[in-house]
Design a protein around this motif. Structure first.
Motif, short mmCIF file in Angstrom:
data_model
loop_
_atom_site.label_atom_id
_atom_site.label_comp_id
_atom_site.label_asym_id
_atom_site.label_seq_id
_atom_site.Cartn_x
_atom_site.Cartn_y
_atom_site.Cartn_z
N PRO A 1 0.54 -1.19 0.10
CA PRO A 1 -0.24 -0.09 0.25
C PRO A 1 1.11 1.82 0.18
O PRO A 1 -0.09 2.43 0.00
N TYR A 2 1.76 0.97 0.03
CA TYR A 2 3.35 2.52 0.19
C TYR A 2 3.66 2.94 -1.02
O TYR A 2 4.25 4.14 -1.27
N ASN A 3 3.09 2.61 -2.49
CA ASN A 3 3.51 2.92 -3.74
C ASN A 3 3.11 3.96 -4.07
O ASN A 3 3.43 4.30 -5.17
N ALA A 4 1.74 4.72 -3.93
CA ALA A 4 1.48 5.57 -3.64
C ALA A 4 1.95 7.18 -3.06
O ALA A 4 1.48 8.31 -3.64
N GLY A 5 2.60 6.67 -2.63
CA GLY A 5 4.11 7.87 -1.66
C GLY A 5 5.48 8.05 -1.98
O GLY A 5 5.16 6.84 -2.69
N ALA A 6 5.70 8.75 -1.70
CA ALA A 6 7.01 8.25 -1.52
C ALA A 6 7.53 9.43 -0.34
O ALA A 6 6.84 9.70 0.98
N PHE A 7 9.06 8.29 0.31
CA PHE A 7 8.85 8.45 1.79
C PHE A 7 10.63 9.45 2.37
O PHE A 7 11.18 8.87 1.50
N LEU B 1 11.95 9.39 7.97
CA LEU B 1 11.26 10.90 7.92
C LEU B 1 9.54 11.05 8.03
O LEU B 1 9.22 11.93 8.48
N THR B 2 9.41 11.08 7.29
CA THR B 2 7.65 10.73 6.60
C THR B 2 7.01 9.42 7.91
O THR B 2 7.56 8.13 7.39
N SER B 3 6.16 9.89 8.51
CA SER B 3 5.60 9.18 8.94
C SER B 3 4.69 7.80 7.88
O SER B 3 4.42 8.06 7.17
N ILE B 4 4.33 6.66 8.42
CA ILE B 4 4.45 5.55 7.74
C ILE B 4 3.99 4.26 8.40
O ILE B 4 4.01 4.24 9.78
N HIS B 5 2.60 3.60 8.40
CA HIS B 5 1.77 2.70 8.84
C HIS B 5 2.58 1.49 8.63
O HIS B 5 1.89 0.80 7.73
N HIS C 1 -3.34 5.85 5.12
CA HIS C 1 -1.81 6.30 6.32
C HIS C 1 -0.83 7.66 4.52
O HIS C 1 -0.63 8.89 5.89
N THR C 2 -0.69 6.32 4.27
CA THR C 2 0.30 6.69 3.06
C THR C 2 -0.37 7.96 2.14
O THR C 2 0.43 9.19 1.83
N ARG C 3 -1.18 7.89 1.95
CA ARG C 3 -2.36 8.81 0.92
C ARG C 3 -1.87 10.04 2.08
O ARG C 3 -2.17 11.40 1.34
N ARG C 4 -2.72 9.97 3.44
CA ARG C 4 -2.37 11.03 4.50
C ARG C 4 -1.06 11.52 5.05
O ARG C 4 -0.81 13.15 4.55
N TYR C 5 -0.06 10.58 4.74
CA TYR C 5 0.87 11.30 5.52
C TYR C 5 2.21 11.48 4.12
O TYR C 5 3.27 12.38 4.03
N ALA C 6 2.51 10.39 2.74
CA ALA C 6 3.39 10.40 1.88
C ALA C 6 3.82 11.47 1.59
O ALA C 6 2.53 12.15 0.85
N GLU C 7 4.77 12.02 0.95
CA GLU C 7 4.87 12.89 0.06
C GLU C 7 4.83 12.77 -2.00
O GLU C 7 4.76 11.42 -1.21
#
Length: 155
Positions: A43-49, A69-73, A141-147
């Motif tokens: 579920p993490y490939n929708a953002g960058a960390f 540095l980016t919050s992740i679940h 969580h990724t949608r909300r916090y990832a870049e």
């Protein structure tokens, strides 16, 4: 080879690798790197960390420290961004290991959340007992916090 020369070579190697973008030195300090890690799998490939890789002045005899540095679940990443990465533990560290390997291992951890490398037992339990709920929470969580992921390929 001096430590700073080795780090300069490793920095260029990491920049050529496709798993990170926006890799730069923090305050022009060759011992502190920041960049964006780009996971490949849901579920993490929708953002960058964003991560930081901090090297000891005694590198490569002492392993670098990786912090997300980016919050992740994720069960393998602590709330403070510490990463469960045996590769960089003092007991397992090999001086021939390079920064690219450390970041590839981090990407592998993010791409494959599991119950083996755990810093957050409650998330490992949720992943094990209720995988759909875990994936939904991680996605939100990724949608909300990832870049946002950069659109252009790296250099």
């Amino acid at each position: 080879m001096t430590m700073s020369r080795r780090l300069a070579m490793e920095l260029e190697e990491v920049r050529r690798w496709g798993g990170v973008r926006d890799l730069h030195l923090v305050d022009r300090d060759v011992l502190r790197w920041r960049g964006l890690l780009l996971p490949n799998n849901p579920p993490y490939n929708a953002g960058a960390f964003r991560f930081e890789l901090a090297f000891s002045p005694h590198y490569p005899l002492v392993p670098p420290r990786v912090t997300l540095l980016t919050s992740i679940h994720h069960p393998g990443v602590g709330p403070d961004g510490t990463v469960c990465q045996p590769l960089t533990s003092p007991e397992s560290w090999e001086p021939v290991t390079c920064a690219t390997h450390v970041l590839q291992d981090l990407l592998l951890l993010l791409d494959n959340p599991g119950t083996e490398r755990v810093l957050r037992p409650e998330l490992a339990r949720e992943l094990s007992e209720r995988p759909e709920a875990f994936l939904h929470q991680a996605e939100e969580h990724t949608r909300r916090y990832a870049e946002p992921r950069p659109d252009t390929p790296g250099p």
